[in-house]
Write a protein that holds these residues in place. Structure first.
Motif, PDB file in Angstrom:
ATOM      1  N   GLU A 122       0.809  -1.218   0.000  1.00 29.69           N
ATOM      2  CA  GLU A 122       0.000   0.000   0.000  1.00 29.69           C
ATOM      3  C   GLU A 122       0.845   1.272   0.000  1.00 29.69           C
ATOM      4  O   GLU A 122       0.347   2.350  -0.343  1.00 29.69           O
ATOM      5  CB  GLU A 122      -0.946  -0.007   1.207  1.00 29.69           C
ATOM      6  N   SER A 123       2.132   1.170   0.373  1.00 34.32           N
ATOM      7  CA  SER A 123       3.011   2.339   0.397  1.00 34.32           C
ATOM      8  C   SER A 123       3.892   2.425  -0.848  1.00 34.32           C
ATOM      9  O   SER A 123       4.841   3.210  -0.881  1.00 34.32           O
ATOM     10  CB  SER A 123       3.889   2.317   1.658  1.00 34.32           C
ATOM     11  N   ASP A 124       3.583   1.620  -1.862  1.00 35.17           N
ATOM     12  CA  ASP A 124       4.361   1.643  -3.105  1.00 35.17           C
ATOM     13  C   ASP A 124       4.119   2.953  -3.844  1.00 35.17           C
ATOM     14  O   ASP A 124       2.980   3.323  -4.108  1.00 35.17           O
ATOM     15  CB  ASP A 124       3.953   0.457  -3.982  1.00 35.17           C
ATOM     16  N   THR A 125       5.204   3.669  -4.176  1.00 36.22           N
ATOM     17  CA  THR A 125       5.087   4.910  -4.944  1.00 36.22           C
ATOM     18  C   THR A 125       5.445   4.716  -6.412  1.00 36.22           C
ATOM     19  O   THR A 125       5.207   5.604  -7.227  1.00 36.22           O
ATOM     20  CB  THR A 125       6.000   6.005  -4.344  1.00 36.22           C
ATOM     21  N   GLU A 126       6.027   3.573  -6.771  1.00 35.80           N
ATOM     22  CA  GLU A 126       6.411   3.306  -8.163  1.00 35.80           C
ATOM     23  C   GLU A 126       5.255   2.728  -8.967  1.00 35.80           C
ATOM     24  O   GLU A 126       5.004   3.115 -10.109  1.00 35.80           O
ATOM     25  CB  GLU A 126       7.628   2.378  -8.199  1.00 35.80           C
ATOM     26  N   THR A 127       4.574   1.739  -8.401  1.00 35.19           N
ATOM     27  CA  THR A 127       3.349   1.200  -8.994  1.00 35.19           C
ATOM     28  C   THR A 127       2.284   1.237  -7.895  1.00 35.19           C
ATOM     29  O   THR A 127       2.098   0.251  -7.186  1.00 35.19           O
ATOM     30  CB  THR A 127       3.557  -0.236  -9.513  1.00 35.19           C
ATOM     31  N   PRO A 128       1.623   2.373  -7.731  1.00 30.45           N
ATOM     32  CA  PRO A 128       0.708   2.577  -6.602  1.00 30.45           C
ATOM     33  C   PRO A 128      -0.413   1.544  -6.539  1.00 30.45           C
ATOM     34  O   PRO A 128      -0.758   0.903  -7.532  1.00 30.45           O
ATOM     35  CB  PRO A 128       0.150   3.987  -6.854  1.00 30.45           C
ATOM     36  N   ILE A 129      -1.002   1.427  -5.369  1.00 30.37           N
ATOM     37  CA  ILE A 129      -2.048   0.451  -5.116  1.00 30.37           C
ATOM     38  C   ILE A 129      -3.235   0.616  -6.068  1.00 30.37           C
ATOM     39  O   ILE A 129      -3.929  -0.359  -6.376  1.00 30.37           O
ATOM     40  CB  ILE A 129      -2.523   0.547  -3.642  1.00 30.37           C
ATOM     41  N   GLU A 130      -3.464   1.830  -6.593  1.00 35.07           N
ATOM     42  CA  GLU A 130      -4.581   2.005  -7.524  1.00 35.07           C
ATOM     43  C   GLU A 130      -4.369   1.181  -8.792  1.00 35.07           C
ATOM     44  O   GLU A 130      -5.342   0.753  -9.421  1.00 35.07           O
ATOM     45  CB  GLU A 130      -4.808   3.489  -7.846  1.00 35.07           C
ATOM     46  N   ILE A 131      -3.128   0.912  -9.149  1.00 37.22           N
ATOM     47  CA  ILE A 131      -2.861   0.044 -10.300  1.00 37.22           C
ATOM     48  C   ILE A 131      -3.267  -1.382  -9.959  1.00 37.22           C
ATOM     49  O   ILE A 131      -3.853  -2.091 -10.787  1.00 37.22           O
ATOM     50  CB  ILE A 131      -1.374   0.135 -10.704  1.00 37.22           C
ATOM     51  N   GLY A 132      -2.962  -1.814  -8.740  1.00 39.21           N
ATOM     52  CA  GLY A 132      -3.389  -3.140  -8.311  1.00 39.21           C
ATOM     53  C   GLY A 132      -4.901  -3.283  -8.321  1.00 39.21           C
ATOM     54  O   GLY A 132      -5.439  -4.317  -8.744  1.00 39.21           O
ATOM     55  N   ARG A 133      -5.594  -2.255  -7.886  1.00 37.31           N
ATOM     56  CA  ARG A 133      -7.062  -2.301  -7.884  1.00 37.31           C
ATOM     57  C   ARG A 133      -7.612  -2.375  -9.310  1.00 37.31           C
ATOM     58  O   ARG A 133      -8.602  -3.070  -9.575  1.00 37.31           O
ATOM     59  CB  ARG A 133      -7.606  -1.075  -7.158  1.00 37.31           C
ATOM     60  N   ARG A 134      -6.993  -1.662 -10.236  1.00 33.94           N
ATOM     61  CA  ARG A 134      -7.450  -1.709 -11.631  1.00 33.94           C
ATOM     62  C   ARG A 134      -7.176  -3.060 -12.262  1.00 33.94           C
ATOM     63  O   ARG A 134      -8.000  -3.585 -13.017  1.00 33.94           O
ATOM     64  CB  ARG A 134      -6.809  -0.577 -12.428  1.00 33.94           C
ATOM     65  N   TYR A 135      -6.028  -3.658 -11.941  1.00 34.53           N
ATOM     66  CA  TYR A 135      -5.759  -5.021 -12.419  1.00 34.53           C
ATOM     67  C   TYR A 135      -6.831  -5.975 -11.885  1.00 34.53           C
ATOM     68  O   TYR A 135      -7.294  -6.866 -12.592  1.00 34.53           O
ATOM     69  CB  TYR A 135      -4.378  -5.498 -11.975  1.00 34.53           C
ATOM     70  N   HIS A 136      -7.198  -5.786 -10.630  1.00 34.37           N
ATOM     71  CA  HIS A 136      -8.220  -6.640 -10.017  1.00 34.37           C
ATOM     72  C   HIS A 136      -9.552  -6.522 -10.762  1.00 34.37           C
ATOM     73  O   HIS A 136     -10.262  -7.513 -10.956  1.00 34.37           O
ATOM     74  CB  HIS A 136      -8.381  -6.245  -8.551  1.00 34.37           C
ATOM     75  N   GLN A 137      -9.887  -5.323 -11.194  1.00 32.49           N
ATOM     76  CA  GLN A 137     -11.117  -5.114 -11.956  1.00 32.49           C
ATOM     77  C   GLN A 137     -11.027  -5.720 -13.355  1.00 32.49           C
ATOM     78  O   GLN A 137     -12.022  -6.218 -13.895  1.00 32.49           O
ATOM     79  CB  GLN A 137     -11.418  -3.617 -12.062  1.00 32.49           C
ATOM     80  N   LEU A 138      -9.837  -5.693 -13.936  1.00 31.04           N
ATOM     81  CA  LEU A 138      -9.655  -6.150 -15.317  1.00 31.04           C
ATOM     82  C   LEU A 138      -9.553  -7.663 -15.447  1.00 31.04           C
ATOM     83  O   LEU A 138     -10.069  -8.247 -16.406  1.00 31.04           O
ATOM     84  CB  LEU A 138      -8.390  -5.510 -15.914  1.00 31.04           C
ATOM     85  N   ILE A 139      -8.870  -8.304 -14.503  1.00 30.16           N
ATOM     86  CA  ILE A 139      -8.606  -9.741 -14.604  1.00 30.16           C
ATOM     87  C   ILE A 139      -9.766 -10.504 -13.963  1.00 30.16           C
ATOM     88  O   ILE A 139     -10.006 -10.382 -12.756  1.00 30.16           O
ATOM     89  CB  ILE A 139      -7.273 -10.109 -13.931  1.00 30.16           C
ATOM     90  N   PRO A 140     -10.488 -11.282 -14.742  1.00 29.93           N
ATOM     91  CA  PRO A 140     -11.733 -11.903 -14.258  1.00 29.93           C
ATOM     92  C   PRO A 140     -11.587 -12.725 -12.981  1.00 29.93           C
ATOM     93  O   PRO A 140     -12.323 -12.515 -12.020  1.00 29.93           O
ATOM     94  CB  PRO A 140     -12.161 -12.780 -15.444  1.00 29.93           C
ATOM     95  N   ASN A 141     -10.643 -13.652 -12.938  1.00 31.68           N
ATOM     96  CA  ASN A 141     -10.516 -14.573 -11.806  1.00 31.68           C
ATOM     97  C   ASN A 141      -9.317 -14.161 -10.953  1.00 31.68           C
ATOM     98  O   ASN A 141      -8.306 -14.853 -10.895  1.00 31.68           O
ATOM     99  CB  ASN A 141     -10.363 -16.005 -12.319  1.00 31.68           C
ATOM    100  N   SER A 142      -9.437 -12.994 -10.305  1.00 31.67           N
ATOM    101  CA  SER A 142      -8.291 -12.454  -9.569  1.00 31.67           C
ATOM    102  C   SER A 142      -8.659 -12.116  -8.130  1.00 31.67           C
ATOM    103  O   SER A 142      -9.823 -11.876  -7.805  1.00 31.67           O
ATOM    104  CB  SER A 142      -7.748 -11.195 -10.255  1.00 31.67           C
ATOM    105  N   LYS A 143      -7.633 -12.103  -7.280  1.00 32.68           N
ATOM    106  CA  LYS A 143      -7.792 -11.736  -5.874  1.00 32.68           C
ATOM    107  C   LYS A 143      -6.673 -10.761  -5.514  1.00 32.68           C
ATOM    108  O   LYS A 143      -5.512 -10.984  -5.854  1.00 32.68           O
ATOM    109  CB  LYS A 143      -7.701 -12.977  -4.980  1.00 32.68           C
ATOM    110  N   LEU A 144      -7.022  -9.660  -4.847  1.00 34.57           N
ATOM    111  CA  LEU A 144      -6.052  -8.639  -4.470  1.00 34.57           C
ATOM    112  C   LEU A 144      -5.765  -8.701  -2.976  1.00 34.57           C
ATOM    113  O   LEU A 144      -6.677  -8.637  -2.160  1.00 34.57           O
ATOM    114  CB  LEU A 144      -6.587  -7.246  -4.839  1.00 34.57           C
ATOM    115  N   ILE A 145      -4.469  -8.839  -2.645  1.00 34.93           N
ATOM    116  CA  ILE A 145      -4.003  -8.769  -1.260  1.00 34.93           C
ATOM    117  C   ILE A 145      -3.187  -7.485  -1.128  1.00 34.93           C
ATOM    118  O   ILE A 145      -2.157  -7.325  -1.793  1.00 34.93           O
ATOM    119  CB  ILE A 145      -3.112  -9.972  -0.889  1.00 34.93           C
TER     120      ILE A 145
END
Length: 251
Positions: free
Chosen positions: A197-220
Motif C-alpha cells: 500500500e506504500s508503493d510509490t512506483e506502482t501505486p495500489i490504484e494500479i493493483g485495484r485496476r488489475y483486479h477489476q480487469l482480470i476476471p478470476n483475480s484476488k487482491l491482497i
C-alpha cells in the motif's frame, strides 16, 4: 526471434514448475529468498531477464511482447508445458503478456506490484509531462547546442531508471509507455495480486485496476509495504499467499 542466452537458477524438485521474473534494474537474486521458500512445494525457475544480471542483452530495443516470447522459448527448451508464473514490476508486465497470449501454458499467475497500466494523473501533472516532452523536442531542433541541451534535459527530468539504463534505454522507453489493459482483460488463469500500500512506483490504484480487469483475480494489499514488499520478512508473507494459491490450483 533470436534465443538470447538466459542465466537461470533452479530450486526444488517437486511440484509444478513456477517461473519467477524480476523487476527493472534487478536480477534473479532479488527474488531468490522468495524462491527458496517456495522450493519445497514447487520446482522454482529463477530467471535473469535479457539485459539484466548474467543474461545476454536483447538484440535491439525490446518491448514486453518480445520478453514474453523469450520466456515462452525457455519453457519450450526445458519441456515446461504448463507453469505457474510470478512477476514483479517489469516481470509483471512480461507475465501479463505471456498469460494473455498463451492461456494454455499458464496454470496460475501472481503479480507483485506489477507495472503495465498507465498511472492516473491530475490535469496539472499531465500538462507538466507534455511540457517536458515538448521542451525536449524543441531542444532537438536547435543547431550546435541541441545535443548539450538534450543531455541537460535528461539529467534534469529523466528518472533514475532512465539515467541508469545505458544500452537498455530504448527498451525502457518502449516498456514504460505500454498499456496492458486489453491483455489483462484476456487472462484466464487464476490470478493473485499482491500489493504494498506504500508503493510509490506502482501505486495500489494500479493493483485495484488489475483486479477489476482480470476476471478470476484476488487482491491482497499489505499496509506499510513498498515496491519491494518481498524483501526481508516480507518474503515469508508473500510465500504464504503464493503457496495458498498453488494449493488451490492443484486441487
Amino acid at each position: 526471434m533470436v534465443a538470447v542466452s538466459l542465466n537461470t537458477i533452479k530450486l526444488g524438485e517437486r511440484g509444478n514448475p513456477i517461473l519467477l521474473l524480476h523487476g527493472w534494474g534487478q536480477t534473479l537474486e532479488s527474488l531468490q529468498p522468495l524462491g527458496e521458500l517456495l522450493a519445497d512445494s514447487a520446482c522454482v525457475h529463477l530467471i535473469d531477464l535479457p539485459g539484466f544480471g548474467k543474461s545476454a542483452l536483447p538484440d535491439g530495443d525490446w518491448d514486453t511482447i518480445q520478453y514474453a516470447e523469450r520466456i515462452r522459448q525457455y519453457m519450450d527448451e526445458n519441456g515446461l508445458d504448463r507453469v505457474d508464473l510470478l512477476g514483479h514490476s517489469l516481470g509483471g508486465r512480461v507475465s501479463v503478456r505471456l498469460a494473455s497470449r498463451y492461456p494454455n501454458r499458464v496454470r496460475s499467475l501472481t503479480l507483485i506490484n506489477a507495472a503495465g497500466l498507465q498511472r492516473r494523473r491530475s490535469l496539472g501533472q499531465q500538462v507538466r509531462i507534455q511540457w517536458i516532452k515538448w521542451l525536449r523536442v524543441l531542444f532537438g531542433l536547435i543547431p550546435v547546442y541541441g545535443p548539450r541541451l538534450k543531455e541537460w534535459h535528461s539529467d534534469r527530468f529523466g528518472s533514475r531508471d532512465y539515467k541508469n539504463a545505458g544500452s537498455l534505454r530504448g527498451t525502457l522507453v518502449k516498456t514504460v509507455t505500454e498499456d496492458l489493459t486489453e491483455d489483462a482483460s484476456r487472462i484466464q488463469a487464476p490470478t493473485l495480486l499482491i500489493w504494498g500500500e506504500s508503493d510509490t512506483e506502482t501505486p495500489i490504484e494500479i493493483g485495484r485496476r488489475y483486479h477489476q480487469l482480470i476476471p478470476n483475480s484476488k487482491l491482497i494489499s499489505l499496509p506499510g509495504r513498498d515496491h519491494f514488499l518481498f524483501r526481508g520478512e516480507g518474503a515469508h508473507l508473500c510465500a504464504y499467499y503464493v503457496l495458498k494459491l498453488l494449493r488451490e490450483v492443484s486441487e
